[in-house]
Design an enzyme around this catalytic site. Structure first.
Site, PDB file in Angstrom:
ATOM      1  N   ASP A 266       7.701  79.853  13.289  1.00 26.76           N
ATOM      2  CA  ASP A 266       6.872  78.987  12.445  1.00 26.76           C
ATOM      3  C   ASP A 266       7.325  79.118  10.995  1.00 26.76           C
ATOM      4  OD1 ASP A 266       4.106  77.408  12.448  1.00 26.76           O
ATOM      5  OD2 ASP A 266       4.155  78.703  10.662  1.00 26.76           O
ATOM      6  N   GLU A 309       6.042  72.223  12.374  1.00 28.91           N
ATOM      7  CA  GLU A 309       7.018  73.196  11.873  1.00 28.91           C
ATOM      8  C   GLU A 309       7.242  74.348  12.829  1.00 28.91           C
ATOM      9  OE1 GLU A 309       3.022  74.279   9.877  1.00 28.91           O
ATOM     10  OE2 GLU A 309       4.069  72.496  10.611  1.00 28.91           O
TER      11      GLU A 309
END
Length: 391
Positions: A266, A309
């Site tokens: 992430d 993301e």
């Protein structure tokens, strides 16, 4: 059976064959232009064009100049057409063309055919040799297609493979018929035999079907690839990961139960990047990160954009316990790699949650949940770090 007593009209069949070859040439030219030369279509253009031009040229030479020369032109055209079929399939499959060796083989066979006619032998001997050479070239094409079909499957590829095999068999059957004692009654071979010309027409139509099937197969794979890949980064998406994970798991189980490991990645504070620089720059960061991750894995591993993301790396066949160190190398590589964006270079860090996965564990969801727990811990501990869930 003589041409006069044949139930099929030879002249009509010859004209049909030539017109059909010209039509297929025109259609394949149009297809090659639309496809910008993909799928090896220019070689298929060549396969039809050589048949059309050499057959028409041979037919013009027969009455006007030298009967044997007309036959030889037709025989050479058939071999060149088969060479183009082989090259087309090799180009379609992304294999090395090796056209020089193929062309030398065909021209050498053509020289032997010319020598046979110069020695006063029947043109059917030259035709038999040209058919045998064509069968050899088509057999090579068949083996390439068969190997690709075994790897990728697909009904269009299977039918195309079967059609090429039928083409090989057809050429071998004609060769055997010409060389048999009954071959003397063929009146100089299929050039002047209605049934032989009908066989050539059937093979020509089969060529058209092969092109249609192979292009259909390629388009199906392209559509599937689009459905399984992320449009922004080019990496696999969740659907693509699910499909390949199952294949990797089965392969690992067959290879002695090799383990796999999964890393959930992430981008830290990615919302701040979007807010500060805009979503365009944020997309540039994601694209750059996807490209970087793709360079940091082996061909047997998977890189996936899970959404937003979040990214996933799936390592196949690594030693248990080393996934944490591998993830740490990924984290460091990202931290020291500014990504070029429309707003200038942007540096980001990532948090990574890692977990191991035995080969017999076929539940991808449970593995992702374990990696997500580890990722949450990495974020809680301050981000820009790796956390490992032992599984």
């Amino acid at each position: 059976m003589s041409a006069a007593s044949a139930p099929l009209h030879l002249g009509t069949l010859q004209l049909t064959y030539q017109v059909l070859a010209l039509l297929l040439t025109a259609f394949s030219v149009g297809g090659a232009l639309l496809a910008k030369g993909r799928y090896g279509l220019w070689f298929w253009v060549g396969s039809f064009a050589t048949l059309a031009l050499f057959q028409i040229s041979g037919a013009a030479v027969l009455p006007a100049w030298d009967k044997n020369a007309g036959y030889l032109i037709g025989h050479l055209g058939g071999m060149l057409s088969s060479l183009c079929v082989l090259l087309g399939i090799r180009a379609y499959l992304g294999l090395t063309l090796r056209w020089k060796q193929g062309l030398a083989f065909v021209l050498g066979a053509g020289a032997v055919c010319a020598a046979l006619m110069a020695a006063g032998l029947s043109p059917r001997m030259s035709l038999a040799l040209s058919l045998l050479v064509s069968a050899v070239l088509r057999w090579q094409a068949f083996t390439h297609l068969l190997a690709a079909f075994r790897r990728h499957g697909g009904t269009p590829m299977g039918f195309a493979t079967a059609i090429i095999l039928l083409s090989v068999v057809s050429h071998l059957v004609r060769t055997g018929a010409l060389l048999s004692p009954l071959g003397a009654g063929y009146e100089n071979g299929f050039q002047s035999n209605a049934f032989g010309m009908l066989g050539l027409i059937v093979v020509l139509v089969m060529h058209g079907f092969v092109i249609l099937l192979l292009v259909t197969h390629a388009l199906q794979r392209e559509v599937l690839s689009l459905a399984e890949h992320d449009s922004l980064t080019g990496l696999l998406n969740r659907r693509g990961m699910d499909a390949r994970f199952e294949r990797l798991r089965r392969r690992a189980a067959m290879q002695g139960g090799q383990s796999m490991s999964l890393a959930l990645i992430d981008v830290d504070h990615f919302k701040a990047v979007n807010d500060r620089l805009g979503h365009g720059a944020g997309d540039d960061v994601l694209k750059g990160l996807g490209a970087l991750l793709d360079t940091l894995i082996r061909p047997t591993d998977l890189a996936v954009r899970l959404g937003g993301e979040e990214f996933v790396l799936l390592w196949n066949g690594i030693q248990p316990g080393v996934e944490g160190a591998m993830a740490e190398k990924i984290r460091q590589a990202v931290a020291r790699h500014p990504f070029e964006t429309r707003e200038g270079p942007v540096a980001v860090t990532v948090s990574i949650g890692v977990t191991g996965m035995p080969a017999h564990d076929g539940d991808l969801e449970s593995v992702l949940k374990r990696a997500d727990r580890a990722l949450y811990r990495a974020k809680q501990d301050g981000r820009d770090r790796v956390a490992v869930d032992p599984g």
